[in-house]
Scaffold this motif. Structure first.
Motif, PDB file in Angstrom:
ATOM      1  N   THR A 181       0.812  -1.215   0.000  1.00 48.14           N
ATOM      2  CA  THR A 181       0.000   0.000   0.000  1.00 48.14           C
ATOM      3  C   THR A 181       0.847   1.267   0.000  1.00 48.14           C
ATOM      4  O   THR A 181       0.339   2.341  -0.321  1.00 48.14           O
ATOM      5  N   THR A 182       2.131   1.130   0.355  1.00 51.37           N
ATOM      6  CA  THR A 182       2.980   2.325   0.312  1.00 51.37           C
ATOM      7  C   THR A 182       3.169   2.811  -1.120  1.00 51.37           C
ATOM      8  O   THR A 182       3.452   3.983  -1.349  1.00 51.37           O
ATOM      9  N   GLN A 183       3.007   1.892  -2.083  1.00 56.46           N
ATOM     10  CA  GLN A 183       3.139   2.274  -3.486  1.00 56.46           C
ATOM     11  C   GLN A 183       1.922   3.037  -3.990  1.00 56.46           C
ATOM     12  O   GLN A 183       1.986   3.680  -5.031  1.00 56.46           O
ATOM     13  N   PHE A 184       0.804   2.927  -3.265  1.00 55.83           N
ATOM     14  CA  PHE A 184      -0.436   3.488  -3.781  1.00 55.83           C
ATOM     15  C   PHE A 184      -0.885   4.731  -3.022  1.00 55.83           C
ATOM     16  O   PHE A 184      -2.058   5.077  -3.028  1.00 55.83           O
ATOM     17  N   ALA A 185       0.045   5.377  -2.384  1.00 56.28           N
ATOM     18  CA  ALA A 185      -0.245   6.727  -1.900  1.00 56.28           C
ATOM     19  C   ALA A 185      -0.416   7.607  -3.136  1.00 56.28           C
ATOM     20  O   ALA A 185       0.161   7.324  -4.191  1.00 56.28           O
ATOM     21  N   PRO A 186      -1.236   8.640  -3.048  1.00 56.60           N
ATOM     22  CA  PRO A 186      -1.440   9.490  -4.229  1.00 56.60           C
ATOM     23  C   PRO A 186      -0.101   9.973  -4.796  1.00 56.60           C
ATOM     24  O   PRO A 186       0.680  10.611  -4.092  1.00 56.60           O
ATOM     25  N   PRO A 187       0.195   9.621  -6.052  1.00 60.71           N
ATOM     26  CA  PRO A 187       1.467  10.054  -6.633  1.00 60.71           C
ATOM     27  C   PRO A 187       1.466  11.550  -6.903  1.00 60.71           C
ATOM     28  O   PRO A 187       0.398  12.183  -6.972  1.00 60.71           O
ATOM     29  N   PRO A 188       2.621  12.141  -7.054  1.00 54.55           N
ATOM     30  CA  PRO A 188       2.686  13.571  -7.359  1.00 54.55           C
ATOM     31  C   PRO A 188       1.894  13.908  -8.621  1.00 54.55           C
ATOM     32  O   PRO A 188       1.914  13.160  -9.599  1.00 54.55           O
ATOM     33  N   VAL A 189       1.199  15.023  -8.577  1.00 56.20           N
ATOM     34  CA  VAL A 189       0.386  15.441  -9.727  1.00 56.20           C
ATOM     35  C   VAL A 189       1.237  15.561 -10.980  1.00 56.20           C
ATOM     36  O   VAL A 189       0.808  15.174 -12.073  1.00 56.20           O
ATOM     37  N   GLU A 190       2.459  16.060 -10.824  1.00 60.10           N
ATOM     38  CA  GLU A 190       3.318  16.230 -12.001  1.00 60.10           C
ATOM     39  C   GLU A 190       3.701  14.889 -12.626  1.00 60.10           C
ATOM     40  O   GLU A 190       3.872  14.801 -13.838  1.00 60.10           O
ATOM     41  N   ALA A 191       3.797  13.824 -11.793  1.00 60.24           N
ATOM     42  CA  ALA A 191       4.118  12.503 -12.341  1.00 60.24           C
ATOM     43  C   ALA A 191       2.951  11.963 -13.155  1.00 60.24           C
ATOM     44  O   ALA A 191       3.139  11.380 -14.234  1.00 60.24           O
ATOM     45  N   VAL A 192       1.728  12.163 -12.646  1.00 56.11           N
ATOM     46  CA  VAL A 192       0.542  11.724 -13.380  1.00 56.11           C
ATOM     47  C   VAL A 192       0.391  12.520 -14.670  1.00 56.11           C
ATOM     48  O   VAL A 192       0.103  11.948 -15.735  1.00 56.11           O
ATOM     49  N   THR A 193       0.595  13.825 -14.594  1.00 55.01           N
ATOM     50  CA  THR A 193       0.506  14.667 -15.797  1.00 55.01           C
ATOM     51  C   THR A 193       1.529  14.248 -16.838  1.00 55.01           C
ATOM     52  O   THR A 193       1.219  14.156 -18.031  1.00 55.01           O
ATOM     53  N   ALA A 194       2.751  13.960 -16.384  1.00 53.41           N
ATOM     54  CA  ALA A 194       3.801  13.545 -17.313  1.00 53.41           C
ATOM     55  C   ALA A 194       3.454  12.219 -17.972  1.00 53.41           C
ATOM     56  O   ALA A 194       3.694  12.022 -19.174  1.00 53.41           O
ATOM     57  N   PHE A 195       2.882  11.292 -17.196  1.00 46.41           N
ATOM     58  CA  PHE A 195       2.484  10.000 -17.752  1.00 46.41           C
ATOM     59  C   PHE A 195       1.420  10.175 -18.819  1.00 46.41           C
ATOM     60  O   PHE A 195       1.491   9.590 -19.905  1.00 46.41           O
ATOM     61  N   ARG A 196       0.414  10.992 -18.521  1.00 51.16           N
ATOM     62  CA  ARG A 196      -0.668  11.205 -19.481  1.00 51.16           C
ATOM     63  C   ARG A 196      -0.141  11.877 -20.749  1.00 51.16           C
ATOM     64  O   ARG A 196      -0.535  11.515 -21.867  1.00 51.16           O
ATOM     65  N   GLU A 197       0.750  12.816 -20.592  1.00 55.21           N
ATOM     66  CA  GLU A 197       1.324  13.484 -21.773  1.00 55.21           C
ATOM     67  C   GLU A 197       2.169  12.526 -22.581  1.00 55.21           C
ATOM     68  O   GLU A 197       2.139  12.532 -23.818  1.00 55.21           O
ATOM     69  N   ARG A 198       2.944  11.700 -21.894  1.00 52.24           N
ATOM     70  CA  ARG A 198       3.820  10.754 -22.589  1.00 52.24           C
ATOM     71  C   ARG A 198       3.035   9.767 -23.438  1.00 52.24           C
ATOM     72  O   ARG A 198       3.492   9.341 -24.498  1.00 52.24           O
TER      73      ARG A 198
END
Length: 340
Positions: free
Chosen positions: A204-221
């Motif tokens: 569950t430590t992996q599923f803390a809300p990730p940084p917004v910038e990481a999610v944005t970068a993933f979606r852009e990629r």
């Protein structure tokens, strides 16, 4: 305690790519790896014999108490939609049993732990290895031929009866059997000396809300534009990927896109179906991504779907360093042999 862990499926956390011909990483691989790491952190010495692929060392150390050995014999590169390569798990089983036969007199393991998913190769290893080493057997049954497995091809249907007999034999030989769900535990209890329900483990430590910038970068990629529905898993028949095509068509009508995170032996079939349905602009397939990126990929989606045709779905969470209970947490259940 020293444990010999035998499994054709084990996650290699130190790789950034995974050749599809060697069967892409999935839930069982991740579970066997996580369990091994947690046991090592608890002071249990383990030696894992598993499948690897070119580029991985023959033997490497993932933890001071965890060694992983790649077991394969030379084999022709004939593609298979079921295992990646024809004879992949058979190659592992032959190499493993030969190595155990050579080392039988000089091994110092206390117990043999075999992970099963219904494949005959692993079932044979479970029946033979404890006899070679004269050590007690523990089984973890990730997918039971007796309880939930559904044959996926004419050859699999032909082998199903033999596989069921081997599983029943392995279960009866084991000192203890671990099942992921009560449904499977009830079936295995008819032959097992002892059954325990140990649900799959989630860090569950992996599923803390990730940084917004990481999610944005993933979606852009990956070119994600709007509302996104996601599927995370191997692209294989048992995962029910054909259901994703009509889902993507329905999503398109509502202006939503579909993200498929993972790789598998039927990826080409999936891409062909996406193309024929005219969904190339609405479906994104990432291919293999490292395990540590999966939480970001899931956070990039508004909804996750799981259309599996059959699976244990033992998604409970095991307590340990960095883990917490969810729902009923870690269940323990010891039925008698004659439990119906």
């Amino acid at each position: 305690m020293r444990v010999l862990k035998l499994t054709p499926f084990f996650h290699h956390p130190d790789v950034e790519s995974w050749p599809m011909a060697f069967d892409s990483v999935g839930g069982m691989q991740v579970q066997t790896w996580r369990q091994a790491v947690c046991l090592a952190e608890a002071g249990i010495h383990q030696h894992v014999m598993t499948i690897g692929f070119p580029g991985l060392p023959k033997l490497r150390q993932l933890h001071p108490l965890l060694w992983v050995e790649r077991m394969m014999i030379p084999m022709p590169r004939i593609r298979s939609e079921f295992s990646g390569l024809v004879g992949l798990t058979q190659s592992w089983a032959a190499a493993t049993l030969y190595a155990l036969l050579q080392r039988a007199r000089r091994q110092d393991f206390d117990v043999v732990h075999v992970h099963l998913d219904g494949q005959i190769s692993a079932l044979l290893v479970a029946c033979v290895a404890p006899r070679l080493l004269r050590r007690p057997l523990i089984l973890t049954v990730h997918c039971s031929r007796l309880a939930v497995y559904t044959p996926s091809s004419w050859l699999d249907i032909f082998q199903h009866r033999l596989a069921r007999r081997l599983e029943r034999r392995a279960v009866s030989l084991a000192f203890a059997v671990m099942a992921l769900t009560q449904r499977t535990a009830v079936v295995l209890a008819q032959d097992a000396q002892r059954v325990e329900i140990v649900p799959d483990m989630v860090d569950t430590t992996q599923f803390a809300p990730p940084p917004v910038e990481a999610v944005t970068a993933f979606r852009e990629r990956h070119g994600l534009r709007g509302r996104t529905v996601g599927f995370v898993g191997r692209i294989a028949k048992e995962k029910g990927w054909p259901h994703l095509i009509p889902l993507a068509l329905a999503l398109r009508e509502n202006g939503c896109e579909l993200l498929i995170v993972g790789d598998g032996t039927q990826r080409d079939r999936l891409l062909d179906a996406v193309d024929k349905a005219g969904l190339l602009d609405w479906v994104t397939v990432t291919g293999f991504i490292p395990n540590h990126e999966v939480p970001v990929a899931m956070a990039a989606c508004h909804l996750i779907v799981m259309p599996s045709l059959y699976e244990e779905f033992g998604g409970g969470q095991h307590r340990g360093p960095g883990h917490r209970r969810a729902g009923s947490g870690l269940c323990r259940w010891r039925p008698s042999r004659n439990l119906a």
